[in-house]
Design an enzyme around this catalytic site. Structure first.
Site, PDB file in Angstrom:
ATOM      1  N   ARG A 285      63.623 -41.382  14.536  1.00 23.82           N
ATOM      2  CA  ARG A 285      63.450 -40.451  15.665  1.00 23.82           C
ATOM      3  C   ARG A 285      63.338 -39.013  15.156  1.00 23.82           C
ATOM      4  O   ARG A 285      62.566 -38.207  15.692  1.00 23.82           O
ATOM      5  CB  ARG A 285      64.654 -40.607  16.611  1.00 23.82           C
ATOM      6  CG  ARG A 285      64.636 -39.725  17.828  1.00 23.82           C
ATOM      7  CD  ARG A 285      65.873 -39.992  18.678  1.00 23.82           C
ATOM      8  NE  ARG A 285      65.887 -39.164  19.878  1.00 23.82           N
ATOM      9  CZ  ARG A 285      66.843 -39.210  20.803  1.00 23.82           C
ATOM     10  NH1 ARG A 285      67.853 -40.035  20.686  1.00 23.82           N
ATOM     11  NH2 ARG A 285      66.786 -38.416  21.867  1.00 23.82           N
TER      12      ARG A 285
ATOM     13  N   SER B 155      75.449 -28.122  14.698  1.00 26.02           N
ATOM     14  CA  SER B 155      75.182 -29.480  15.205  1.00 26.02           C
ATOM     15  C   SER B 155      76.486 -30.265  15.364  1.00 26.02           C
ATOM     16  O   SER B 155      77.483 -29.969  14.719  1.00 26.02           O
ATOM     17  CB  SER B 155      74.233 -30.201  14.250  1.00 26.02           C
ATOM     18  OG  SER B 155      74.839 -30.276  12.984  1.00 26.02           O
TER      19      SER B 155
ATOM     20  N   ASN C 272      77.813 -36.538  16.593  1.00 19.59           N
ATOM     21  CA  ASN C 272      77.320 -37.826  17.088  1.00 19.59           C
ATOM     22  C   ASN C 272      75.862 -38.126  16.720  1.00 19.59           C
ATOM     23  O   ASN C 272      75.456 -39.281  16.698  1.00 19.59           O
ATOM     24  CB  ASN C 272      77.550 -37.961  18.593  1.00 19.59           C
ATOM     25  CG  ASN C 272      76.808 -36.937  19.403  1.00 19.59           C
ATOM     26  OD1 ASN C 272      76.347 -35.932  18.871  1.00 19.59           O
ATOM     27  ND2 ASN C 272      76.684 -37.169  20.683  1.00 19.59           N
ATOM     28  N   TYR C 273      75.078 -37.095  16.474  1.00 19.06           N
ATOM     29  CA  TYR C 273      73.726 -37.272  15.914  1.00 19.06           C
ATOM     30  C   TYR C 273      73.621 -36.288  14.758  1.00 19.06           C
ATOM     31  O   TYR C 273      72.945 -35.256  14.870  1.00 19.06           O
ATOM     32  CB  TYR C 273      72.657 -36.938  16.948  1.00 19.06           C
ATOM     33  CG  TYR C 273      72.408 -37.995  18.010  1.00 19.06           C
ATOM     34  CD1 TYR C 273      71.503 -39.023  17.772  1.00 19.06           C
ATOM     35  CD2 TYR C 273      73.046 -37.945  19.233  1.00 19.06           C
ATOM     36  CE1 TYR C 273      71.251 -39.987  18.740  1.00 19.06           C
ATOM     37  CE2 TYR C 273      72.809 -38.906  20.203  1.00 19.06           C
ATOM     38  CZ  TYR C 273      71.909 -39.923  19.953  1.00 19.06           C
ATOM     39  OH  TYR C 273      71.656 -40.878  20.908  1.00 19.06           O
TER      40      TYR C 273
ATOM     41  N   LYS D  29      75.034 -24.975  10.146  1.00 24.96           N
ATOM     42  CA  LYS D  29      76.471 -25.286  10.056  1.00 24.96           C
ATOM     43  C   LYS D  29      76.703 -26.611  10.799  1.00 24.96           C
ATOM     44  O   LYS D  29      76.757 -26.663  12.021  1.00 24.96           O
ATOM     45  CB  LYS D  29      77.283 -24.148  10.700  1.00 24.96           C
ATOM     46  CG  LYS D  29      78.722 -24.485  11.084  1.00 24.96           C
ATOM     47  CD  LYS D  29      79.634 -24.689   9.891  1.00 24.96           C
ATOM     48  CE  LYS D  29      81.066 -25.010  10.343  1.00 24.96           C
ATOM     49  NZ  LYS D  29      81.247 -26.415  10.770  1.00 24.96           N
TER      50      LYS D  29
ATOM     51  N   GLU E 165      73.995 -26.804  24.345  1.00 26.99           N
ATOM     52  CA  GLU E 165      73.978 -28.146  24.926  1.00 26.99           C
ATOM     53  C   GLU E 165      75.403 -28.675  24.823  1.00 26.99           C
ATOM     54  O   GLU E 165      75.920 -28.899  23.730  1.00 26.99           O
ATOM     55  CB  GLU E 165      73.016 -29.064  24.163  1.00 26.99           C
ATOM     56  CG  GLU E 165      72.876 -30.429  24.830  1.00 26.99           C
ATOM     57  CD  GLU E 165      72.591 -31.574  23.865  1.00 26.99           C
ATOM     58  OE1 GLU E 165      73.054 -32.691  24.127  1.00 26.99           O
ATOM     59  OE2 GLU E 165      71.906 -31.337  22.845  1.00 26.99           O
TER      60      GLU E 165
ATOM     61  N   ARG F  74      78.129 -39.989  23.611  1.00 29.37           N
ATOM     62  CA  ARG F  74      76.868 -39.271  23.841  1.00 29.37           C
ATOM     63  C   ARG F  74      77.085 -38.318  25.001  1.00 29.37           C
ATOM     64  O   ARG F  74      77.682 -38.703  26.005  1.00 29.37           O
ATOM     65  CB  ARG F  74      75.737 -40.242  24.206  1.00 29.37           C
ATOM     66  CG  ARG F  74      75.384 -41.250  23.137  1.00 29.37           C
ATOM     67  CD  ARG F  74      74.502 -42.374  23.679  1.00 29.37           C
ATOM     68  NE  ARG F  74      73.336 -41.889  24.386  1.00 29.37           N
ATOM     69  CZ  ARG F  74      73.087 -42.157  25.671  1.00 29.37           C
ATOM     70  NH1 ARG F  74      73.908 -42.888  26.399  1.00 29.37           N
ATOM     71  NH2 ARG F  74      72.006 -41.669  26.244  1.00 29.37           N
ATOM     72  N   CYS F  75      76.555 -37.098  24.869  1.00 31.04           N
ATOM     73  CA  CYS F  75      76.726 -36.148  25.975  1.00 31.04           C
ATOM     74  C   CYS F  75      76.069 -36.694  27.242  1.00 31.04           C
ATOM     75  O   CYS F  75      76.529 -36.433  28.351  1.00 31.04           O
ATOM     76  CB  CYS F  75      76.167 -34.779  25.600  1.00 31.04           C
ATOM     77  SG  CYS F  75      74.444 -34.841  25.141  1.00 31.04           S
ATOM     78  N   THR F  76      74.999 -37.472  27.068  1.00 35.09           N
ATOM     79  CA  THR F  76      74.253 -37.986  28.218  1.00 35.09           C
ATOM     80  C   THR F  76      74.734 -39.353  28.692  1.00 35.09           C
ATOM     81  O   THR F  76      74.059 -39.990  29.493  1.00 35.09           O
ATOM     82  CB  THR F  76      72.765 -38.130  27.853  1.00 35.09           C
ATOM     83  OG1 THR F  76      72.705 -38.759  26.577  1.00 35.09           O
ATOM     84  CG2 THR F  76      72.040 -36.814  27.806  1.00 35.09           C
TER      85      THR F  76
ATOM     86  N   ARG G  53      68.449 -38.170  26.744  1.00 32.67           N
ATOM     87  CA  ARG G  53      67.738 -36.936  26.372  1.00 32.67           C
ATOM     88  C   ARG G  53      66.241 -37.185  26.207  1.00 32.67           C
ATOM     89  O   ARG G  53      65.416 -36.387  26.599  1.00 32.67           O
ATOM     90  CB  ARG G  53      68.347 -36.433  25.061  1.00 32.67           C
ATOM     91  CG  ARG G  53      67.631 -35.303  24.379  1.00 32.67           C
ATOM     92  CD  ARG G  53      68.514 -34.729  23.267  1.00 32.67           C
ATOM     93  NE  ARG G  53      69.097 -35.748  22.440  1.00 32.67           N
ATOM     94  CZ  ARG G  53      68.856 -35.900  21.123  1.00 32.67           C
ATOM     95  NH1 ARG G  53      68.044 -35.063  20.510  1.00 32.67           N
ATOM     96  NH2 ARG G  53      69.445 -36.844  20.427  1.00 32.67           N
TER      97      ARG G  53
HETATM   98  O1  G3H Z   1      75.037 -36.243  22.739  1.00 33.30           O
HETATM   99  C1  G3H Z   1      74.073 -35.567  23.116  1.00 33.30           C
HETATM  100  C2  G3H Z   1      72.703 -36.021  22.862  1.00 33.30           C
HETATM  101  O2  G3H Z   1      71.791 -34.984  23.129  1.00 33.30           O
HETATM  102  C3  G3H Z   1      72.351 -37.266  23.627  1.00 33.30           C
HETATM  103  O3  G3H Z   1      71.129 -37.755  23.218  1.00 33.30           O
HETATM  104  O4  G3H Z   1      70.561 -39.143  25.207  1.00 33.30           O
HETATM  105  O5  G3H Z   1      69.352 -39.433  23.051  1.00 33.30           O
HETATM  106  O6  G3H Z   1      71.735 -40.165  23.275  1.00 33.30           O
HETATM  107  P1  G3H Z   1      70.663 -39.194  23.717  1.00 33.30           P
END
Ligand code: G3H
Length: 478
Positions: free
Chosen positions: A105, A153, A156-157, A179, A252, A285-287, A439
């Protein structure tokens, strides 16, 4: 083998003069996997000086020249996909399959960013469209880089959410101080190793790792930083917004995305989407879907479907491809358990889950959650999903909007008119109709409102946020 992370400053790998390192422990191997350098403030100053000098020349290069470096970086990431994904798995406990997709990705993101930038053009305007104006005035409106971008950053990603800041910054002509979150910094280092192979000019990208107490505020308040792009927790984002003065900021942050299930929804499909939305990577995940607002007339049926789906989720080590993996640390697991305990003590019904071994929390579904319970409002960032039963669309909208967050929402219904009517009233950056909150695709605008952030990401939006418009006016002798 322990990984020895180094700083990357002015195109060179080096240890910090502090002589100090920070140990990184795997969230599921429960043993150290390496360490990163604890940089000093003086070394931060040096990194920013190098970045400023490199940026001036970089901004003069052609888009095609910049593009060729970014393409090479994407290629190097893919060439090292297995190695990078293994470090991601060890460091943040993400399954190897998901870690590999994160790398793919990221390469796709970088390439699309280049292609988007190659097709972004300025505009020109004639003066005579304004009353009294003259054709002899021509404005040329172009986008120019901001200077040095500070990219912070999250864990989690650790590769994708880093590169999604670096790539737009670089293609637009900026330099970067990167950072990473400390847990995630070894993965971030691997990403920078790939970038190093792409032959970017020295000093253009600098990796700084260290203790938040020493360099956190120092970086954010530094006069050499011209833009900040941050992904992480809402409290940190708020702190950062207070500290940074007159510096463009994109944040974010967290979310409490509702999965809204109307009485006319395809319940089987809704259940599948909700499970994937809520429990992938243990909900870190934030989403993630973080609450379900379901009409009382279909609640029993939905809960039964969700229970069936949850009980099929693989729980355990990321090395076995588990969806539910140990959380990033014990503190996070304690927090999630605290939310579950509070709900249970106040009368919520455990449908499945509420089992824990150290930082591994089994996927937990809690029914009859009420507005008095913390889980109705707080973001677990873990596998605990509350069901809130509702009796009308009006109540759904009221509860959805009472949250301090406003990232995304999902609406499940077969009535597209109702879906639009509800979507119009939901306070969120995006509303998904009959799909999980997420996202991607990464060229869509990605926006948080209220406590979920400010500014916008998504490939084009990120390029725009890391540039400003500049106007040159020609006064012609016509
Ligand atoms: O954790 C925050 C990310 O922007 C979520 O991305 O919806 O692809 O998991 P995602």
């Amino acid at each position: 083998m322990l990984l020895a992370g180094e700083l990357y400053i002015n195109g060179e790998w080096k240890k910090s003069k502090s002589g100090q390192t920070i140990e990184i422990t795997s969230p599921y191997l429960y043993e150290p996997i390496g360490n990163v350098q604890a940089i000093t403030q003086k070394e931060v100053d040096e990194a920013i000086d190098f970045a400023q000098a490199a940026q001036k020349e970089w901004a003069q290069t052609s888009l095609q020249q910049r593009a060729s470096h970014l393409y090479k970086w994407a290629d190097a990431l893919l060439a090292n996909q297995e190695k990078i994904a293994t470090v991601i798995m060890h460091e943040v406990g993400k399954s190897l399959k998901d870690a590999k997709s994160e790398v793919t990705r990221t390469a796709d993101f970088i390439r699309y960013t280049v292609e988007e930038a190659l097709h972004m053009h300025g505009e020109s305007m004639r003066g005579d469209s304004f009353p009294g104006g003259s054709k002899s005035k021509v404005a040329i409106v172009e986008r120019v880089p901001l200077g040095v971008v500070l990219a912070i950053s999250p864990f989690n990603y650790p590769v994708n959410l880093a590169a999604s800041k670096l790539a737009p910054a670089l293609i637009a002509g900026n330099a970067v101080i990167f950072k990473p979150a400390t847990q995630g910094a070894l993965s971030g280092t691997k990403m920078i190793e790939a970038l190093h192979q792409a032959g970017f000019p020295k000093g253009l990208v600098n990796l700084v790792t260290g203790k938040g107490s020493v360099i956190g505020d120092y970086l954010v308040e530094h006069k050499g930083i011209n833009m900040i792009s941050f992904t992480g927790g809402t409290d940190t984002g708020l702190h950062l917004a207070k500290k940074s003065a007159m510096v463009p900021l994109v944040l974010e942050l967290g979310g409490k995305d509702p999965g809204i299930v109307r009485q006319d929804a395809d319940l089987q499909e809704a259940a599948k989407q909700i499970i994937s939305g809520a429990f992938s990577y243990s909900g870190q995940r934030c989403t993630a879907i973080k609450r379900v607002l379901v009409h009382e007339s279909v609640a029993d049926e939905l809960v039964a479907l969700l229970k069936g789906e949850i009980e099929q989720l693989v729980v355990g080590s990321p090395e076995n491809g588990s969806t539910i993996v140990p959380l990033i640390d014990d503190k996070s697991a304690n927090f999630v358990q605290g939310l579950i305990d509070d709900a249970v003590n106040k009368g919520a019904v455990v449908v499945t889950g509420n089992q824990r071994k150290q930082n591994l929390i089994h996927p937990t579904l809690l029914d009859h959650v009420t507005e008095e319970m913390r889980l109705a409002w707080e973001e677990p960032f873990g596998p605990a999903l509350p069901i809130i039963r509702v009796s009308s669309d009006e109540q759904v909208i009221a509860i959805a909007n009472a949250s301090e967050f406003g990232l995304q929402a999902s609406i499940f219904t077969k009535d597209i008119d109702k879906a639009f009517a509800i979507a119009n009233q939901i306070e969120a950056g995006a509303v998904q109709i009959n799909g999980r909150t997420e996202r991607g695709p990464d060229h869509f605008p990605f926006i948080g409102t209220k406590g979920s952030g400010m500014g916008a990401q998504g490939i084009r939006k990120s390029i725009e946020s890391m540039t400003r418009e500049k106007v040159t006016v020609l006064n012609l002798a016509l």
